[in-house]
Design a protein around this motif. Sequence first.
Motif, PDB file in Angstrom:
ATOM      1  N   MET A   1       0.848  -1.197   0.000  1.00  8.97           N
ATOM      2  CA  MET A   1       0.000   0.000   0.000  1.00  8.97           C
ATOM      3  C   MET A   1       0.880   1.242   0.000  1.00  8.97           C
ATOM      4  N   ALA A   2       0.460   2.240  -0.773  1.00  7.08           N
ATOM      5  CA  ALA A   2       1.228   3.477  -0.847  1.00  7.08           C
ATOM      6  C   ALA A   2       0.362   4.538  -1.506  1.00  7.08           C
ATOM      7  N   LEU A   3       0.755   5.770  -1.299  1.00 11.27           N
ATOM      8  CA  LEU A   3       0.104   6.903  -1.941  1.00 11.27           C
ATOM      9  C   LEU A   3       1.153   7.736  -2.653  1.00 11.27           C
ATOM     10  N   ARG A   4       0.740   8.359  -3.745  1.00 12.31           N
ATOM     11  CA  ARG A   4       1.650   9.187  -4.536  1.00 12.31           C
ATOM     12  C   ARG A   4       1.237  10.652  -4.447  1.00 12.31           C
ATOM     13  N   PRO A   5       2.155  11.558  -4.099  1.00 12.48           N
ATOM     14  CA  PRO A   5       1.836  12.975  -4.286  1.00 12.48           C
ATOM     15  C   PRO A   5       1.736  13.257  -5.790  1.00 12.48           C
ATOM     16  N   VAL A   6       0.602  13.785  -6.232  1.00 12.71           N
ATOM     17  CA  VAL A   6       0.400  13.960  -7.670  1.00 12.71           C
ATOM     18  C   VAL A   6       0.154  15.393  -8.089  1.00 12.71           C
ATOM     19  N   GLN A   7      -0.259  16.261  -7.154  1.00 13.14           N
ATOM     20  CA  GLN A   7      -0.467  17.642  -7.561  1.00 13.14           C
ATOM     21  C   GLN A   7      -0.496  18.569  -6.350  1.00 13.14           C
ATOM     22  N   ALA A   8      -0.102  19.814  -6.618  1.00 11.48           N
ATOM     23  CA  ALA A   8      -0.287  20.896  -5.663  1.00 11.48           C
ATOM     24  C   ALA A   8      -1.606  21.563  -6.004  1.00 11.48           C
ATOM     25  N   ASN A   9      -2.471  21.674  -5.023  1.00 15.83           N
ATOM     26  CA  ASN A   9      -3.803  22.217  -5.235  1.00 15.83           C
ATOM     27  C   ASN A   9      -3.847  23.645  -4.699  1.00 15.83           C
ATOM     28  N   PHE A  10      -4.163  24.591  -5.596  1.00 18.88           N
ATOM     29  CA  PHE A  10      -4.262  26.002  -5.235  1.00 18.88           C
ATOM     30  C   PHE A  10      -5.730  26.412  -5.172  1.00 18.88           C
ATOM     31  N   LYS A  11      -6.122  27.132  -4.141  1.00 19.11           N
ATOM     32  CA  LYS A  11      -7.420  27.803  -4.130  1.00 19.11           C
ATOM     33  C   LYS A  11      -7.255  29.158  -4.806  1.00 19.11           C
ATOM     34  N   ALA A  12      -8.307  29.617  -5.500  1.00 16.52           N
ATOM     35  CA  ALA A  12      -8.196  30.877  -6.242  1.00 16.52           C
ATOM     36  C   ALA A  12      -9.558  31.512  -6.425  1.00 16.52           C
ATOM     37  N   LEU A  13      -9.579  32.843  -6.420  1.00 12.41           N
ATOM     38  CA  LEU A  13     -10.794  33.548  -6.797  1.00 12.41           C
ATOM     39  C   LEU A  13     -11.096  33.322  -8.270  1.00 12.41           C
ATOM     40  N   ASP A  14     -10.052  33.312  -9.087  1.00 15.91           N
ATOM     41  CA  ASP A  14     -10.188  33.127 -10.537  1.00 15.91           C
ATOM     42  C   ASP A  14      -9.267  31.986 -10.942  1.00 15.91           C
ATOM     43  N   ASP A  15      -9.817  30.789 -11.010  1.00 16.93           N
ATOM     44  CA  ASP A  15      -8.982  29.615 -11.296  1.00 16.93           C
ATOM     45  C   ASP A  15      -8.354  29.685 -12.684  1.00 16.93           C
ATOM     46  N   ASP A  16      -9.079  30.253 -13.642  1.00 15.79           N
ATOM     47  CA  ASP A  16      -8.540  30.326 -15.001  1.00 15.79           C
ATOM     48  C   ASP A  16      -7.331  31.263 -15.052  1.00 15.79           C
ATOM     49  N   ALA A  17      -7.437  32.435 -14.434  1.00 20.20           N
ATOM     50  CA  ALA A  17      -6.335  33.397 -14.472  1.00 20.20           C
ATOM     51  C   ALA A  17      -5.115  32.851 -13.738  1.00 20.20           C
ATOM     52  N   LEU A  18      -5.326  32.243 -12.568  1.00 19.54           N
ATOM     53  CA  LEU A  18      -4.186  31.698 -11.836  1.00 19.54           C
ATOM     54  C   LEU A  18      -3.587  30.503 -12.570  1.00 19.54           C
ATOM     55  N   PHE A 150       5.923  11.264   9.493  1.00 19.94           N
ATOM     56  CA  PHE A 150       4.566  11.071   8.994  1.00 19.94           C
ATOM     57  C   PHE A 150       4.549  10.916   7.481  1.00 19.94           C
ATOM     58  N   TRP A 151       5.144  11.892   6.769  1.00 18.70           N
ATOM     59  CA  TRP A 151       5.059  11.876   5.318  1.00 18.70           C
ATOM     60  C   TRP A 151       5.903  10.752   4.713  1.00 18.70           C
ATOM     61  N   GLY A 152       6.985  10.385   5.376  1.00 15.09           N
ATOM     62  CA  GLY A 152       7.780   9.261   4.890  1.00 15.09           C
ATOM     63  C   GLY A 152       7.014   7.952   4.934  1.00 15.09           C
ATOM     64  N   ALA A 153       6.111   7.824   5.914  1.00  9.74           N
ATOM     65  CA  ALA A 153       5.267   6.632   6.004  1.00  9.74           C
ATOM     66  C   ALA A 153       4.002   6.770   5.171  1.00  9.74           C
ATOM     67  N   ALA A 154       3.536   8.007   4.975  1.00  4.89           N
ATOM     68  CA  ALA A 154       2.269   8.230   4.279  1.00  4.89           C
ATOM     69  C   ALA A 154       2.368   8.006   2.784  1.00  4.89           C
TER      70      ALA A 154
END
Length: 249
Positions: A1-18, A150-154
Amino acid sequence: MALRPVQANFKALDDDALGRFWAAALGWGVSHEAPGVTNVEPLGGFVWPDPTALCIDVVAVPQPKPPTKNRVHLDLASQSAAHQAELVSRLRELGAVPVDIGQADVPWTVLADVEGNEFCVLEPRDHYRDTGPVAAVVVDCEDPRAMARFWGAAVDWKVLEVADDHASLRSAEGVGPYLEFLRVPGGKTVPDRVHLDLLPYPGDDTETEVARLRALGAVGLDLGQGDVSWTCLVDPDGHEFCVLGAPAS
């Protein structure tokens, strides 16, 4: 079992512009999987997920970024002093602005993107020669050693360095950006504007992975997300992250 970091998620007022800003900044492409969601990933036949690049997902929210400095940010790599200067100039033309976060006289440049998210353009370092445009995702924390545990095991990334003031991980294949934890005084006071999304491998069970993370010290988080295909959690330092639904086998 393992998980992969796959993306950085940004919150934005205007997702298209950012999203367009970060696509131009990194030389990547932009697409829209749904209204209010903009995806940024490498061009040239890149197939997500791939450890050679941590992609960017930008999600529209009604709240603007608070004045508090983000505790998660991107570091961008440069290959020479001339490249660093050219990159900073190009980013400013795209709308980035210099910001003072108390960095004093340092060889890297601190900027904020078009929605105020801080990021750094690093001076050339051999350490980051082969990462691609994103050198690292950097997380401010109170205890880098605890975060490395934590993250090394996660996730399935390898822990490379652990010290009192910093820790780093990278994919087991030795490709793509680093995940770095830096000791920074003061705890988290507002929700993260940027967070990591993790993905199970095909055939793995998402609920089992979430239970494993809880056993490691993660805590569930209710943001009013309702019935969605991902699970929101908080790591031991209080940083939000999401476990996406497992892909089909």
